[in-house]
Design a protein around this motif. Sequence first.
Motif, mmCIF file in Angstrom:
data_model
loop_
_atom_site.group_PDB
_atom_site.id
_atom_site.type_symbol
_atom_site.label_atom_id
_atom_site.label_comp_id
_atom_site.label_asym_id
_atom_site.label_seq_id
_atom_site.Cartn_x
_atom_site.Cartn_y
_atom_site.Cartn_z
ATOM 1 N N TRP A 150 0.820 -1.218 0.000
ATOM 2 C CA TRP A 150 0.000 0.000 0.000
ATOM 3 C C TRP A 150 0.848 1.259 0.000
ATOM 4 N N HIS A 151 1.979 1.228 0.692
ATOM 5 C CA HIS A 151 2.831 2.408 0.780
ATOM 6 C C HIS A 151 3.766 2.494 -0.423
ATOM 7 N N ASP A 152 4.063 3.727 -0.807
ATOM 8 C CA ASP A 152 4.945 3.974 -1.942
ATOM 9 C C ASP A 152 6.421 3.861 -1.554
ATOM 10 N N THR A 153 6.739 4.243 -0.327
ATOM 11 C CA THR A 153 8.128 4.270 0.119
ATOM 12 C C THR A 153 8.256 3.652 1.501
ATOM 13 N N LEU A 154 9.295 2.865 1.699
ATOM 14 C CA LEU A 154 9.581 2.295 3.008
ATOM 15 C C LEU A 154 10.835 2.964 3.557
ATOM 16 N N VAL A 155 10.720 3.568 4.743
ATOM 17 C CA VAL A 155 11.871 4.130 5.437
ATOM 18 C C VAL A 155 12.218 3.160 6.562
ATOM 19 N N ILE A 156 13.321 2.441 6.402
ATOM 20 C CA ILE A 156 13.671 1.354 7.312
ATOM 21 C C ILE A 156 14.931 1.719 8.084
ATOM 22 N N THR A 157 14.877 1.530 9.395
ATOM 23 C CA THR A 157 16.090 1.771 10.182
ATOM 24 C C THR A 157 17.105 0.659 9.917
ATOM 25 N N GLU A 158 18.355 0.941 10.182
ATOM 26 C CA GLU A 158 19.429 0.005 9.863
ATOM 27 C C GLU A 158 19.255 -1.329 10.586
ATOM 28 N N LYS A 159 18.926 -1.284 11.882
ATOM 29 C CA LYS A 159 18.755 -2.526 12.640
ATOM 30 C C LYS A 159 17.521 -3.297 12.175
ATOM 31 N N ALA A 160 16.471 -2.578 11.788
ATOM 32 C CA ALA A 160 15.267 -3.247 11.297
ATOM 33 C C ALA A 160 15.570 -3.993 9.999
ATOM 34 N N ALA A 161 16.387 -3.397 9.134
ATOM 35 C CA ALA A 161 16.782 -4.068 7.894
ATOM 36 C C ALA A 161 17.570 -5.339 8.198
ATOM 37 N N GLU A 162 18.429 -5.281 9.200
ATOM 38 C CA GLU A 162 19.198 -6.464 9.591
ATOM 39 C C GLU A 162 18.273 -7.562 10.112
ATOM 40 N N GLN A 163 17.291 -7.172 10.903
ATOM 41 C CA GLN A 163 16.346 -8.152 11.450
ATOM 42 C C GLN A 163 15.525 -8.803 10.335
ATOM 43 N N LEU A 164 15.092 -8.000 9.373
ATOM 44 C CA LEU A 164 14.307 -8.546 8.262
ATOM 45 C C LEU A 164 15.154 -9.487 7.410
ATOM 46 N N GLN A 165 16.393 -9.116 7.193
ATOM 47 C CA GLN A 165 17.279 -9.989 6.422
ATOM 48 C C GLN A 165 17.490 -11.322 7.145
ATOM 49 N N ALA A 166 17.703 -11.264 8.457
ATOM 50 C CA ALA A 166 17.899 -12.499 9.232
ATOM 51 C C ALA A 166 16.650 -13.374 9.212
ATOM 52 N N LYS A 167 15.486 -12.737 9.081
ATOM 53 C CA LYS A 167 14.234 -13.491 9.066
ATOM 54 C C LYS A 167 14.062 -14.295 7.772
ATOM 55 N N PHE A 168 14.484 -13.702 6.652
ATOM 56 C CA PHE A 168 14.208 -14.329 5.357
ATOM 57 C C PHE A 168 15.412 -15.041 4.742
ATOM 58 N N VAL A 169 16.604 -14.782 5.231
ATOM 59 C CA VAL A 169 17.783 -15.372 4.634
ATOM 60 C C VAL A 169 18.508 -16.209 5.683
ATOM 61 N N ALA A 170 18.764 -17.453 5.349
ATOM 62 C CA ALA A 170 19.472 -18.332 6.274
ATOM 63 C C ALA A 170 20.914 -17.855 6.409
#
Length: 214
Positions: free
Chosen positions: A188-208
Amino acid sequence: MSTLAVHARTGAVLHEKELSEAFTHAEVNGPVIHQCVVAYLANQRRGTASTKTRSEVKGSGRKLYRQKGTGRARVGHAKSPIRVHGGVAFGPKPRSYRQHTPKQVRRLGLHSALADRFQNEQCILVEDFTLEKPRTKDMLSLLKAVNAEGKVLVVLNEHSPNIYLSVRNIPQVNCCTWDMLNIYQVMWHDTLVITEKAAEQLQAKFVAPDVEGG
């Protein structure tokens, strides 16, 4: 590895952040995204719409006038669906619109949606920040500094009441933590503003984790 710039609150680039190609450039599965979004919207429906049938409408069951001899069309009682204030034929009744989507399908859908945003350069990384007190002006300055346009979703590493209160007064700008992110918000949103630690957490969630790298 994909390299993205990490911005300060002033908009200046602090440093470069490397994210896994498997996370940012994963294959975008359009049908799965569609399925997840449709299921999400269906699950938001309360399903409480209800109408009364001819048997539920208050009124007499008496035939309004005799069958023959009046010159008028034959008619039954006043609760017939073809009469004003009568019952409703085939109207809605309370029901559940819920659709069950397997966990792995939801996971794939969210990963695909995030990958689509990264590949279209609709994700902006910012430093981890906090606000001493709720102040909408500070959040507006940050969004303007990093050129976040359109509908913006701020993804945090952890819940921050001050940031949440600062964002909620801005039209079409929302805030959530990385673990509460869902596919509909991403699309729904056009742009995602992601904090650095949040990006790390998301990466750890989806990538082994890489076995060779420890």
